[in-house]
Design an enzyme around this catalytic site. Sequence first.
Site, PDB file in Angstrom:
ATOM      1  N   HIS A  62       7.895  -1.961   2.448  1.00 28.90           N
ATOM      2  CA  HIS A  62       7.730  -0.509   2.328  1.00 28.90           C
ATOM      3  C   HIS A  62       9.061   0.214   2.097  1.00 28.90           C
ATOM      4  O   HIS A  62       9.217   1.004   1.158  1.00 28.90           O
ATOM      5  CB  HIS A  62       7.081   0.070   3.584  1.00 28.90           C
ATOM      6  N   GLU A  75       7.475   5.224  13.931  1.00 26.33           N
ATOM      7  CA  GLU A  75       6.143   5.189  14.527  1.00 26.33           C
ATOM      8  C   GLU A  75       6.267   5.474  16.022  1.00 26.33           C
ATOM      9  O   GLU A  75       7.203   4.988  16.672  1.00 26.33           O
ATOM     10  CB  GLU A  75       5.496   3.820  14.317  1.00 26.33           C
ATOM     11  N   HIS A 116       0.813  -1.218   0.000  1.00 30.25           N
ATOM     12  CA  HIS A 116       0.000   0.000   0.000  1.00 30.25           C
ATOM     13  C   HIS A 116       0.848   1.270   0.000  1.00 30.25           C
ATOM     14  O   HIS A 116       0.354   2.343  -0.357  1.00 30.25           O
ATOM     15  CB  HIS A 116      -0.962  -0.005   1.195  1.00 30.25           C
TER      16      HIS A 116
END
Length: 511
Positions: A263, A239, A201
Site C-alpha cells: 500500500h 490505524e 486494493h
Amino acid sequence: MADTQALQNPLRDEQRLPRVPDPGVMVIFGASGDLTSRKLVPALYELASQRRLPLEMAVVGISRTEMSHEEFRQKLRETLEEHVSGGVSDDVWDSFAGGIFYLPGDSKEPETYEELKGFLKKLDAERGTLGNRAFYLSASPSLFPTIVGRLGEAGMNEGEDGGWSRLVVEKPFGRDLESARELNDEIRRHFDEAQIYRIDHYLGKETVQNILALRFANGIFEPIWNQHYVDHVQITVAEDIGVGTRGAFYEEAGALRDIVQNHVMQVLCLTAMEPPVAFDAESLREEKVKVLKAVRPIPEDGVEEYAVRGQYTSGWVWGEEVAGYREEENVGPDSVTETYLALRLFVDNWRWAGVPFFLRAGKRMPKKATEVAIQFHSSPHTPFARDDTEGLEPNVLVVRVQPDEGLSLKIGAKVPGAGFEVSSVNMDLLYGTAFLEEAPDAYQRLLLDLMLGDPTLFIRADEAEGAWRILDPVMRRWAEEKKVEFYPAGAWGPREADELLGRDGREWRRP
C-alpha cells in the site's frame, strides 16, 4: 445547442456510458475465507445491482470446506447483509445468486482441477459464459505456486473456445525479493504477464486515484511539484485498532509486509512519478517503476539512519485501555515483530533530488488516518513583524485517503482585526459533500477492471520486485539484530521515529 453538440459527438457520449464486461466466470480459490464474504462478493453484488455485470456472469467458489451450492449462497447472503449499505435487494440477490456455485475440493489435488474444468464447460453451455475465466487466488500465499501449476497442467491457463483466462494474485506477493522473483517465475511458466493481475486494493480507492487527477488535471500544481518548492513529503497509514485475532498472521508479516511493501509504496509511486504519456496500463506502470528504480538504496549497515521499527505496548485509545502487542492472542511474549514502521527515503532523480520522503504505518495509534502531505518551503521573506506571524506555518497540501476523504491546503491569511496578524488556515474539499455520487468500494473498481481486461490499476512484476528491493536491506538487518522500539498504544509511534525527522529540523504531522 447542447443537443446539437451531442449529435455531433456520438463517440464522446458512447465513451461516457459504463462499459459492461463480456460474460465470464470468476473462480475463487479459498472461497470459504473472510475475503470472499467480506469484500469480493459484496463488490460483485454492488456491480450487479448497478447493472455493471452481464446477466450470464458466474462465480465459482473452491475450498476444502464441505458445502452445497445453496449452503454457500446462504452463507454469502448472511454476510452480505452486514456489508452492504442500504440493505440487500431480494430481486438483485435472486438474480445474482443464481450464478453462484461451490465446489468442495483440495487445491493441491489434480482431481479438483479436472472437476473444475468440467464444471466450467458446463457453465459455458448452460449460462453462456463464452469460455472466459478469471482465477482469483484468495487462498494462503503458500498455495499460490501449487494452484498456478495445477491450472496450467489442466490446460486452464488458456480460455476455452477463444475465450480469455486471467489470474488474480492477492498480497502478499512474496516475503522478500528472492521469493517474489521465484513466484513471478513460477506464475509466468504457465501464464503470460498480460494475463496476471497482481491486486492491491489501495489502487482501487477513489482518493488514491485522485492523486493522479490532482497532479495532472490541474495546471497550478505540477509546476511546483518538485524539489524547488517542496521541502518534504509525508505518507501516513495509521490505524487505531490492534492486531485483534490476526496475531499469528502478524507474527509472520509485520507492518512492513502487511502495509508498507504494498500500500505505502504504491502511494509513494503515485505521488512521485512523472506524468505518463497516457492513462493506460503500460504508460502508468512504467512511470511507477521508474520511481522505484530511483529510490536511493538503504545500506544494510546504516539502516538506523533510514528506518525505525516500533511495537505498541499497553495504553489508552479512545478512552479505552488496551493490551500491548505481546499480550495479544497468538503473539510470543518476547516478539520483536513491528506494528509500526517509519522510513526516510530519497528519490534520486531530477524532480526530487534532496527531498526526503517520510513514510510511516502503524497500529494502535490515536486515530485512523491515511494521508499524503506535501509540505512546501516556507516563504523566503515576510515583510510583517515577527510577532504578527507567530501562527504562520509552511504551506501544506494534504490528500486525505481515509476517513473524511478529501483535500486540504494550508495557507497564510490575515486574522480579522485592527492589526496585521497573519496565521495559517485550511481550505478544505470533502468528497462526500462535493460530489453527489457515492464513492464505490475499491474492490468494485478493481474487479470490474479485471473482467474488462484493464490492468491499469494492477501491479506489474517489476513493480512488486522493485518495492522488495528497497526494503530487503531493512528486513535483513532487523532479522539479525532482533531489536524493536516501544510506544504506548494511543501514541503516534516511538520516540526514535520523531528523531528520524528531528535530525533535519522537521517533525511528523498530527492528522
